[in-house]
Enzyme design. Structure first.
Site, short mmCIF file in Angstrom:
data_model
loop_
_atom_site.label_atom_id
_atom_site.label_comp_id
_atom_site.label_asym_id
_atom_site.label_seq_id
_atom_site.Cartn_x
_atom_site.Cartn_y
_atom_site.Cartn_z
CE LYS A 76 -4.00 1.99 2.48
NZ LYS A 76 -4.91 1.87 3.64
CB SER A 153 -8.14 3.86 2.45
OG SER A 153 -7.38 3.18 3.42
CB SER A 177 -8.74 1.15 5.28
OG SER A 177 -9.38 2.37 5.03
N1 GLN Z 1 -13.59 4.67 5.65
C1 GLN Z 1 -12.94 5.09 6.84
C2 GLN Z 1 -12.52 6.54 6.74
O1 GLN Z 1 -12.68 7.11 5.70
C3 GLN Z 1 -11.80 4.18 7.17
C4 GLN Z 1 -10.51 4.56 6.55
C5 GLN Z 1 -9.38 3.69 7.00
O2 GLN Z 1 -9.56 2.68 7.65
N2 GLN Z 1 -8.19 4.12 6.66
O3 GLN Z 1 -12.04 7.10 7.69
#
Ligand code: GLN
Length: 488
Positions: A76, A153, A177
């Site tokens: 990532k 994400s 995410s």
């Molecule tokens: N969807 C969540 C957010 O936008 C989780 C993001 C994440 O876990 N990095 O904060």
């Protein structure tokens, strides 16, 4: 070769049936063919990959093989990689080349992996569809013609693994995410116990929630990758003195008269989910029953408030973490009339809308007028949720729940920011509590798209979480190679 799981590939590499260079070339060929359409990589590193692979073959020939020797993976693009651009999918870091290596990526180098490239994600990991990426959204390989999200994400990671453009990948999970994108691409995604995998060198979003973890096609592969990623790190002040080692297939914890109490969360039962999710979840529960699990209802009274607490705590921490991007030391710099004007212009140009929204919310909830009513309240809710998980785990060994309400949506579904936030309903509580949770495929919906369910455990029960996930994986028997891109 592309259809081999990580576990199978390692066996074939060790027996000399295939070489790391051959395996890596097979992946690089596919990357060349498909990665523009899928947009799952921000940066590919073919030369580095071939060099890593050649070094791996040499090690194997010399008899000092490493645990994941020759495994071609995607990283990532939130993990700093020395000498390789690390963008966090932000214009702010578009040209940032770190001089250091994150602990997790270093551990994966030390385990012998081959780096294929840096996977796409939401900008600074803020989002759910990977649509906030400065580099555009990755595509879900299931039903490619429908331009569905691969989630976020860590959507570049799940898109890459699901489409055979990496054998496995890293992700990070701050509010879901890893688990949400894994669920809607038919992958396994593990958010380990907070602190098990070091955050050092991983671009910070919300430090008390950020959790690096593995994404792979099978639970055994996920466990293998986690073994390489986990471990105490003196450079991360919240890193735990606990280790996770598993270099063999996971042992069953059910069947043959073994007993296990599996909890289902009462408060989640009234949440509206798709009929497919409901049916598949119930099916998998009855499968677990049939191999000896005792199903118990547990209560996490404040779990439906987790979303509100998360969307106060995460932006608050983000607003503080992102203050470092001021155009002075690194990252984008847009010259202004004086230093404050330079700050302003650099930040205005460097950050996308969602990141700005989070910083504004975060700054607001931390302001002296709002601190007590928002931030402190959210911190209390967080404490109560963590306590409730602890009490729940006195009544059961592990908990299961859906990973999402439904299948992957089209990228242009037109959701509002609040509708996006609501998609995290099933995942954020585990981050607030710091407990391990794994999303595992639980079946295909009527529309042919995969769905996932979570196994949640007490802190440091990561191994048991994966063990139960493996039983679910076996029962569900999902073919997670989307035929649109994998051929038959
Ligand atoms: N969807 C969540 C957010 O936008 C989780 C993001 C994440 O876990 N990095 O904060």
């Amino acid at each position: 070769m592309i259809n081999l799981t990580l576990t199978e590939a390692l066996q074939k590499l060790n027996s000399g049936e295939i070489s790391a260079v051959e395996l890596t070339r097979a992946y690089l060929d596919r990357i060349e063919k498909y990665s523009a359409d899928l947009n799952c990589y921000i940066t590919t590193t073919p030369e580095r990959a071939l060099a890593d692979a050649a070094a791996s073959d040499a090690r194997r020939a010399g008899g000092d093989t490493l645990p994941l020797d020759g495994a071609p993976i995607a990283m990532k693009d939130l993990f700093a990689t020395r000498g390789i651009r690390t963008t966090a999918a932000s214009r702010m870091l578009e040209n940032f080349v770190p001089e250091y290596e994150s602990t997790v990526s270093q551990k994966l180098i030390d385990a012998g992996t081959v780096l294929l490239g840096k996977a796409n994600l939401d900008e600074f990991a803020m989002g759910t569809f990977s649509k906030t990426s400065f580099f555009g959204a990755p595509i879900n390989p299931w039903q490619m013609e429908n331009k569905l999200t691969a989630g976020g994400s860590s959507g570049g990671s799940t898109s890459a693994v699901a489409s055979g453009l990496a054998i496995a990948a890293t992700g990070t999970d701050t509010g879901g995410s890893i688990r949400f994108p894994a669920a809607i691409t038919g992958m396994v995604g593990m958010k380990p116990t907070y602190g098990l995998c070091s955050r050092w060198g991983c671009v910070a979003f919300a430090s008390s929630l950020d959790t690096p973890g593995p994404i792979a096609r099978t639970v055994d592969d996920t466990a293998l990758l986690l073994s390489a990623m986990a471990g105490h790190d003196a450079k991360d002040s919240t890193s735990c003195h606990s280790d996770y080692k598993c270099n063999a297939p996971l042992e069953p914890i059910l069947g043959d008269g073994k007993k296990l109490r599996v909890g289902v969360i009462k408060e989640f039962m009234d949440v509206k989910i798709s009929d497919d999710m409901k049916t598949l979840f119930e099916k998998r529960i009855s499968d677990l029953k049939s191999i000896g699990a005792e199903i118990v209802e547990v209560s996490i009274p404040n779990i439906l408030d987790a979303l509100a607490a998360y969307y106060i705590i995460a932006p608050a921490e983000a607003s503080s973490n992102l203050a470092r991007y001021d155009g002075m030391r690194y990252g984008l710099r847009v010259e202004g009339s004086d230093i404050y004007d330079t700050f302003k212009k650099s930040r205005a140009a460097g950050f996308g809308d969602e990141v700005k929204r989070r910083m504004i919310i975060g700054t607001a909830v931390l302001s002296s007028e709002s601190y007590d009513v928002y931030f402190m309240q959210a911190a209390r809710v967080r404490r109560m949720i963590a306590d409730s998980f602890n009490s729940a785990f006195e009544q059961c060994d592990l908990i299961v729940c859906p990973s999402s309400a439904g299948t992957a949506m089209p990228l242009d579904a037109g959701l509002s920011p609040l509708e996006f936030y609501a998609l995290d309903l099933f995942t954020v509580a585990m981050n607030l509590a710091g407990v391990p949770a794994c999303s595992v495929p639980c079946g295909l919906a009527q529309n042919g798209l995969p769905l996932g369910m979570q196994v949640v455990g007490p802190r440091f029960a990561d191994m048991r979480v994966l063990q139960l996930a493996k039983h679910i994986e076996t029962a569900a028997a999902v073919n997670n190679r989307p035929t649109t891109i994998m051929g038959k």
